[in-house]
Design an enzyme around this catalytic site. Sequence first.
Site, PDB file in Angstrom:
ATOM      1  N   ASP A   1     -33.729 -41.693   9.244  1.00 26.68           N
ATOM      2  CA  ASP A   1     -33.765 -42.512  10.454  1.00 26.68           C
ATOM      3  C   ASP A   1     -35.185 -42.857  10.865  1.00 26.68           C
ATOM      4  O   ASP A   1     -35.929 -42.001  11.322  1.00 26.68           O
ATOM      5  CB  ASP A   1     -33.072 -41.742  11.581  1.00 26.68           C
ATOM      6  CG  ASP A   1     -32.947 -42.545  12.859  1.00 26.68           C
ATOM      7  OD1 ASP A   1     -33.261 -43.759  12.839  1.00 26.68           O
ATOM      8  OD2 ASP A   1     -32.546 -41.968  13.872  1.00 26.68           O
TER       9      ASP A   1
ATOM     10  N   ASP B   1     -34.428 -53.564  12.628  1.00 21.41           N
ATOM     11  CA  ASP B   1     -33.701 -52.310  12.803  1.00 21.41           C
ATOM     12  C   ASP B   1     -32.757 -52.041  11.644  1.00 21.41           C
ATOM     13  O   ASP B   1     -31.690 -52.635  11.560  1.00 21.41           O
ATOM     14  CB  ASP B   1     -32.919 -52.367  14.127  1.00 21.41           C
ATOM     15  CG  ASP B   1     -32.138 -51.100  14.406  1.00 21.41           C
ATOM     16  OD1 ASP B   1     -32.370 -50.090  13.720  1.00 21.41           O
ATOM     17  OD2 ASP B   1     -31.303 -51.118  15.321  1.00 21.41           O
TER      18      ASP B   1
END
Length: 403
Positions: A98, A275
């Site tokens: 992440d 993203d």
Amino acid sequence: MVPSKSLSFLLTLPTLALLSLTATALPHPRAASNTATLKLSVRINSNGVKNIAAADRARFRVLQASGSSSVNATNDGTTYTADVGVGSPATYYTLLVDTGSSNTWIGANKAYEPTSTSQDTGGQFSVTYGSGSVSGEEYLDTVTLNSDLVIENQSIGVASQSSELYGLDGLLGVGPVDLTEGTVTNVNEVPTVTDNLYTQGTIGSEVLGVFFAPASSDDSSGELTFGGYDASKITGDINYVSITSTSPASGYWGIDQSISYGSTSILTETAGIVDTGTTLILIASDGFSKYQSATGGTLDETTGLLKITSDQYDKLSSLYFTTGGVTYELTPNAQIWPRSLNSDIGGTTDSIYLVVADSGTTSGSGLDFTNGYCFLERFYSVYDTANSRVGFATTEYTDATSN
């Protein structure tokens, strides 16, 4: 991640995303420009979520509300993981990778096994997500990403309570250190994996390169390159754009960008984010209405995506993203969900679904688009913390027709 603010929605977790940056002059000096690569494993929609548009919108709302807070990656179509060793001898854990958060933690499905390198700091860590949370005790320990990426005294959260991670053991946070503020009780912030790789001299610069091959390709793989980027994965130059000054996009990997469908303007230059934790390409509702009208797509309630006919697909124009004076072309094939994976999102096998979706808010919010995984699988991306900029380059998959 900041525990007092809604972070992401740990609803079903998957892959990577954004960072908040503080501008500095140049990267810290290094004798060598070391780089090292971490290969990623891919899981296609392993979490069972079907309406990925609704899931992405939920994440988008949290991003808008959180400002400079971190949001944990929630890519509901494709999950990238890494097997990470903790301790010596190492116990290996399968972690969600992440870039949208910075704490590394384990214990969701496999218990932590302390070794001689484990140090209990006495600190308690806690991170709250949009739909769940994780909390437990902080340790310092040796972390092994691969033989070239070994980190000493890395902060590790050992979860005593966590939301469901659907078979994963925890999270590898590769975001900026700012996002760790307030997550551990006995310190203001904790050095991230990337910070420690740099300060311990393993990598030569605070740069992260991200590569994805399309999920529909023969090589549906991914990799992170710490300390730079993998030149073998690109087919042109890396073109950089500065982080936007518009909030809340400025708190992440935010850029200023305009979008056009063929010759039709969809969004004039506005702020949004890059993203990898978002599956789709989200655009503000007013821009999405123009896109829907131009393509003739109809909303499919099951998947949440626009559906088009074969004739409409044959007439699709390219979608153009212009940022930093450079235009990136998303071809018609790149605008559709891989047809071989239709059943994974609850679609019908012979349908054609578009990957551009409605963000759910009108433009002018300070975060008007998200270039998600479906954009980033066509372009290599580089995240340069020291120089507060994002870079893109074409790859062999930019013009692929595998969807």
